[in-house]
Design a protein around this motif. Structure first.
Motif, PDB file in Angstrom:
ATOM      1  N   ASN A 168     -65.722 -21.552   2.531  1.00 47.10           N
ATOM      2  CA  ASN A 168     -65.330 -21.680   3.941  1.00 47.10           C
ATOM      3  C   ASN A 168     -66.254 -20.815   4.804  1.00 47.10           C
ATOM      4  O   ASN A 168     -66.305 -19.596   4.635  1.00 47.10           O
ATOM      5  CB  ASN A 168     -63.871 -21.259   4.129  1.00 47.10           C
ATOM      6  CG  ASN A 168     -63.321 -21.640   5.489  1.00 47.10           C
ATOM      7  OD1 ASN A 168     -63.941 -21.407   6.519  1.00 47.10           O
ATOM      8  ND2 ASN A 168     -62.141 -22.229   5.491  1.00 47.10           N
ATOM      9  N   GLU A 169     -66.939 -21.440   5.727  1.00 50.50           N
ATOM     10  CA  GLU A 169     -67.932 -20.751   6.558  1.00 50.50           C
ATOM     11  C   GLU A 169     -67.410 -20.466   7.961  1.00 50.50           C
ATOM     12  O   GLU A 169     -68.179 -20.052   8.838  1.00 50.50           O
ATOM     13  CB  GLU A 169     -69.205 -21.578   6.636  1.00 50.50           C
ATOM     14  CG  GLU A 169     -69.870 -21.806   5.280  1.00 50.50           C
ATOM     15  CD  GLU A 169     -71.132 -22.659   5.382  1.00 50.50           C
ATOM     16  OE1 GLU A 169     -71.400 -23.181   6.487  1.00 50.50           O
ATOM     17  OE2 GLU A 169     -71.843 -22.794   4.361  1.00 50.50           O
ATOM     18  N   HIS A 170     -66.132 -20.710   8.178  1.00 53.00           N
ATOM     19  CA  HIS A 170     -65.595 -20.545   9.534  1.00 53.00           C
ATOM     20  C   HIS A 170     -64.256 -19.813   9.505  1.00 53.00           C
ATOM     21  O   HIS A 170     -63.285 -20.243  10.107  1.00 53.00           O
ATOM     22  CB  HIS A 170     -65.433 -21.912  10.209  1.00 53.00           C
ATOM     23  CG  HIS A 170     -66.688 -22.700  10.289  1.00 53.00           C
ATOM     24  ND1 HIS A 170     -67.754 -22.339  11.086  1.00 53.00           N
ATOM     25  CD2 HIS A 170     -67.073 -23.832   9.644  1.00 53.00           C
ATOM     26  CE1 HIS A 170     -68.725 -23.216  10.950  1.00 53.00           C
ATOM     27  NE2 HIS A 170     -68.351 -24.134  10.069  1.00 53.00           N
ATOM     28  N   TYR A 171     -64.218 -18.692   8.803  1.00 53.85           N
ATOM     29  CA  TYR A 171     -62.983 -17.918   8.771  1.00 53.85           C
ATOM     30  C   TYR A 171     -63.113 -16.681   9.649  1.00 53.85           C
ATOM     31  O   TYR A 171     -64.189 -16.094   9.801  1.00 53.85           O
ATOM     32  CB  TYR A 171     -62.597 -17.532   7.340  1.00 53.85           C
ATOM     33  CG  TYR A 171     -63.496 -16.517   6.671  1.00 53.85           C
ATOM     34  CD1 TYR A 171     -63.359 -15.149   6.937  1.00 53.85           C
ATOM     35  CD2 TYR A 171     -64.470 -16.902   5.751  1.00 53.85           C
ATOM     36  CE1 TYR A 171     -64.165 -14.207   6.321  1.00 53.85           C
ATOM     37  CE2 TYR A 171     -65.287 -15.973   5.133  1.00 53.85           C
ATOM     38  CZ  TYR A 171     -65.128 -14.627   5.418  1.00 53.85           C
ATOM     39  OH  TYR A 171     -65.938 -13.703   4.805  1.00 53.85           O
ATOM     40  N   LEU A 219     -61.457 -17.416   0.235  1.00 60.47           N
ATOM     41  CA  LEU A 219     -62.164 -18.196   1.248  1.00 60.47           C
ATOM     42  C   LEU A 219     -63.659 -18.257   0.945  1.00 60.47           C
ATOM     43  O   LEU A 219     -64.302 -19.307   1.101  1.00 60.47           O
ATOM     44  CB  LEU A 219     -61.934 -17.592   2.632  1.00 60.47           C
ATOM     45  CG  LEU A 219     -60.502 -17.692   3.172  1.00 60.47           C
ATOM     46  CD1 LEU A 219     -60.340 -16.851   4.421  1.00 60.47           C
ATOM     47  CD2 LEU A 219     -60.130 -19.146   3.456  1.00 60.47           C
ATOM     48  N   PRO A 222     -52.307 -23.386   4.853  1.00 61.69           N
ATOM     49  CA  PRO A 222     -53.523 -23.803   4.145  1.00 61.69           C
ATOM     50  C   PRO A 222     -53.255 -24.805   3.036  1.00 61.69           C
ATOM     51  O   PRO A 222     -54.114 -25.641   2.726  1.00 61.69           O
ATOM     52  CB  PRO A 222     -54.079 -22.491   3.584  1.00 61.69           C
ATOM     53  CG  PRO A 222     -52.946 -21.531   3.586  1.00 61.69           C
ATOM     54  CD  PRO A 222     -52.082 -21.934   4.732  1.00 61.69           C
ATOM     55  N   ALA A 237     -55.310 -28.267   3.161  1.00 57.57           N
ATOM     56  CA  ALA A 237     -56.230 -28.625   2.078  1.00 57.57           C
ATOM     57  C   ALA A 237     -56.043 -30.066   1.616  1.00 57.57           C
ATOM     58  O   ALA A 237     -56.886 -30.596   0.898  1.00 57.57           O
ATOM     59  CB  ALA A 237     -56.021 -27.667   0.903  1.00 57.57           C
ATOM     60  N   VAL A 285     -59.088 -24.824   1.414  1.00 58.51           N
ATOM     61  CA  VAL A 285     -59.106 -25.163   2.829  1.00 58.51           C
ATOM     62  C   VAL A 285     -60.523 -25.022   3.386  1.00 58.51           C
ATOM     63  O   VAL A 285     -61.199 -24.018   3.158  1.00 58.51           O
ATOM     64  CB  VAL A 285     -58.115 -24.285   3.618  1.00 58.51           C
ATOM     65  CG1 VAL A 285     -58.525 -22.813   3.623  1.00 58.51           C
ATOM     66  CG2 VAL A 285     -57.955 -24.793   5.037  1.00 58.51           C
ATOM     67  N   LYS A 286     -60.966 -26.038   4.106  1.00 64.42           N
ATOM     68  CA  LYS A 286     -62.326 -26.051   4.670  1.00 64.42           C
ATOM     69  C   LYS A 286     -62.316 -25.923   6.192  1.00 64.42           C
ATOM     70  O   LYS A 286     -63.363 -25.676   6.791  1.00 64.42           O
ATOM     71  CB  LYS A 286     -63.031 -27.357   4.278  1.00 64.42           C
ATOM     72  CG  LYS A 286     -63.088 -27.617   2.770  1.00 64.42           C
ATOM     73  CD  LYS A 286     -63.794 -26.503   2.029  1.00 64.42           C
ATOM     74  CE  LYS A 286     -63.817 -26.786   0.519  1.00 64.42           C
ATOM     75  NZ  LYS A 286     -64.398 -25.653  -0.256  1.00 64.42           N
ATOM     76  N   GLN A 287     -61.177 -26.116   6.806  1.00 63.01           N
ATOM     77  CA  GLN A 287     -61.084 -26.032   8.253  1.00 63.01           C
ATOM     78  C   GLN A 287     -61.266 -24.598   8.731  1.00 63.01           C
ATOM     79  O   GLN A 287     -61.075 -23.646   7.971  1.00 63.01           O
ATOM     80  CB  GLN A 287     -59.723 -26.567   8.726  1.00 63.01           C
ATOM     81  CG  GLN A 287     -59.483 -28.034   8.453  1.00 63.01           C
ATOM     82  CD  GLN A 287     -58.782 -28.289   7.125  1.00 63.01           C
ATOM     83  OE1 GLN A 287     -58.950 -27.524   6.171  1.00 63.01           O
ATOM     84  NE2 GLN A 287     -57.998 -29.343   7.044  1.00 63.01           N
TER      85      GLN A 287
END
Length: 483
Positions: free
Chosen positions: A267-270, A262, A158, A162, A234-236
């Motif tokens: 972050n909306e995709h963890y 997160l 991460p 980032a 981290v946004k991925q």
């Protein structure tokens, strides 16, 4: 002769049947296992990072490209690319190109001795350099390059992600949510208890005061490094995995901290997943200590399925998969706070003073023997007890630091007796004897000090001073605690 003919016929038929079965098994092997292992090709690659030439191997799936790709990042310590080949082949066989590389040896100390001997940011730069090298290849899809990291690498992944938009996804495995020295203290206590060492004295001495000593002496690389800010940045899409039986990093504690980070970062995709019967390295283990070579069931399938969903645009929303593991105790936060008496210089000076005071008894004796001068009044001598105190003082002082240093390096504590390692039990017994002898000799000296000649009086004063100074030192290191 006729009686043997049926036997020979049956014997020939049996051999034919066995040969036929072996033939069928060979066909099955080459049509499945062998074909599976040959479903990718390999290519050695060099790339540059901070003026350092680094070497790696790219496992490229058969079939037309460009391929999605994953870069595998090492755990703490010295590692070569081959140590992560098993994971790389799993990814390659599932249609994902996998890049494994040799960890740098310049600017990174495998021993971890020295606060400046490691740098997470330097390791992240190596990852970014690998990304830049791979995205220029025609057989790699530059928009589908992801990272996989284990343990220390689970925090480096991460950190690298980032810093760039060239990384499409992140898989963090067994990442610690607490600083390295705090994690190590927790792990050492697990090891001690697993070895049936239950005595509070040695557990507290090694995992609390011992860790503070290493921190103060700067023997522990990046001891107080905070691994959480990269998770906030981290946004991925990220898959964070922990094993149910992780005894190296506190899984439950780390999960809570990482999840909060997160969420704070938006972050909306963890995806957070817990793997049953998996240890820190994700090998199958029923207790977290003894492991099998094979991976824990469900571990590899969960990663390849998640990657396939991400690269196909089916990016999951925040979710938690699996049963959240229990944790008997949190990692000790108090070891991060140093007091004046935790100073490494203080302990070094203290040790030297103790050795000098205990040795002076014999040093003065040796000098006077050379001078052929009278050493003591035989009528008032307590020389035998004094010699024992001097010898035990020297042996215990040196023995403790030798034992502590050896166990930190080898993780070997010796045979366990009544909940204590035998060397620790011996050190404790000698410490109690030093305590008693110091009191007895001091009382005897005070009662009869006028009867001692100067030489003996000087030797005893120095020896008693060593014993008195030894007592608080032994209490600090828990050597005088009976439980």
């Amino acid at each position: 002769m006729k009686d043997k003919i049926p036997y020979l016929a049956v014997n020939k038929i049996s051999k034919f049947a066995v040969a036929y079965i072996v033939f069928l098994l060979a066909i099955f092997y080459y049509s499945t296992v062998a074909a599976y292992s040959d479903s990718f090709k390999e290519e050695n690659i060099q790339f540059h990072s901070s003026n350092l030439v680094m070497n790696g191997t790219l496992l490229i799936p058969d079939g037309p490209g460009p391929h999605p790709t994953i870069i595998l990042i090492h755990g703490a310590g010295a590692h070569t690319r081959e140590e992560y080949r098993a994971e790389a082949e799993i990814f390659a066989n599932s249609g994902i190109a996998a890049f494994i590389y040799d960890k740098r040896t310049e600017g990174y100390s495998a021993t971890g001795i020295g606060e400046k001997s490691r740098s997470q940011f330097l390791l992240a730069k190596d990852v970014l350099a690998a990304v830049n090298a791979l995205k220029l290849r025609a057989d790699i899809e530059p928009s589908q390059i992801g990272l996989w990291g284990l343990s220390e690498g689970g925090g480096v992944a991460p950190l690298a992600a980032a810093q760039t938009k060239d990384i499409a996804f992140v898989i963090s495995v067994s990442a610690s949510g607490v600083p390295p020295i705090q994690q190590t203290s927790w792990a050492i206590e697990n090891q001690l208890r697993h070895k049936d060492i239950q005595a509070h004295s040695i557990i507290h001495s090694f995992t609390r005061n011992g860790m503070r000593f290493l921190l103060a002496a700067e023997f522990f690389a990046e001891a107080t490094y905070n691994p959480i800010p990269p998770f906030e940045q981290v946004k991925q899409p990220i898959l964070a995995i922990w094993g149910e039986n992780d005894r190296t990093a506190p899984a439950f504690e780390s999960y809570k901290i990482v999840k909060k980070a997160l969420e704070l970062g938006g972050n909306e995709h963890y995806t957070i997943q817990f793997i049953p019967q998996a240890n820190h390295d994700m090998r199958f283990s029923v207790d977290g200590f003894n492991e099998y070579e094979k991976f824990a069931p469900g571990y590899t399938e969960s990663m390849t399925t998640w990657i396939a969903n991400v690269i196909n645009g089916d990016i999951p929303k925040p979710q938690i998969i699996g049963q959240i593991p229990k944790q008997d105790r949190n990692s000790p936060t108090e070891i991060m706070e140093l007091s004046w008496f935790d100073s490494a210089w203080l302990h070094l000076i203290y040790m030297i003073v103790l050795l000098i005071l205990f040795s002076c008894y014999f040093g003065i004796l040796f000098i006077k023997l050379l001078q052929k001068r009278k050493l003591y009044n035989k009528k008032t001598s307590i020389n035998a007890y004094a010699r024992i105190l001097g010898v035990f003082g020297i042996v215990t002082t040196l023995g403790f630091f030798g034992y502590f240093g050896n166990t930190m390096i080898t993780n070997e504590y010796g045979p366990v007796i009544i909940g204590r390692p035998l060397p620790w039990l011996i050190l404790q017994c000698m410490s109690f004897l030093i305590f008693l002898l110091t009191i007895l000799i001091a009382i005897s000296f005070c009662k009869r000090r006028t009867t001692f000649i100067f030489n003996e009086k000087l030797r005893l004063i120095l020896l008693i001073s060593g014993g008195v100074l030894f007592i608080p030192w032994a209490f600090y290191w828990q050597l005088l605690l009976p439980f």
